[in-house]
Design a protein around this motif. Sequence first.
Motif: not given
Length: 86
Positions: A73, A76-78, A81
């Motif tokens: 996760d 997937k989230e970062h 960036t």
Amino acid sequence: MDRKMANRKLIRLSQLKSKLAAENLEEIDWVTFGVIVKKTTPQSANNGRTFSIWRLNDLRDLNRCVSLFLFGDVHKEHWKTDQGTV
């Protein structure tokens, strides 16, 4: 920031290795900051899961970087960036 840092110890990223060797950081509430100085293109592990690798630096000693592996996760989230982000 003063409120967030109350009762916490700042350890510079470039000092992390020596602090880990000299102190028991598990008993200290500590924080560090890093700038993403390099990112790799997302890669696939042997199990088929995607991950990213970031190289972080505190801009004090550009020869000392920490590699951060992002899986699951967090990846997937970062993974999007931007390089240069703190």
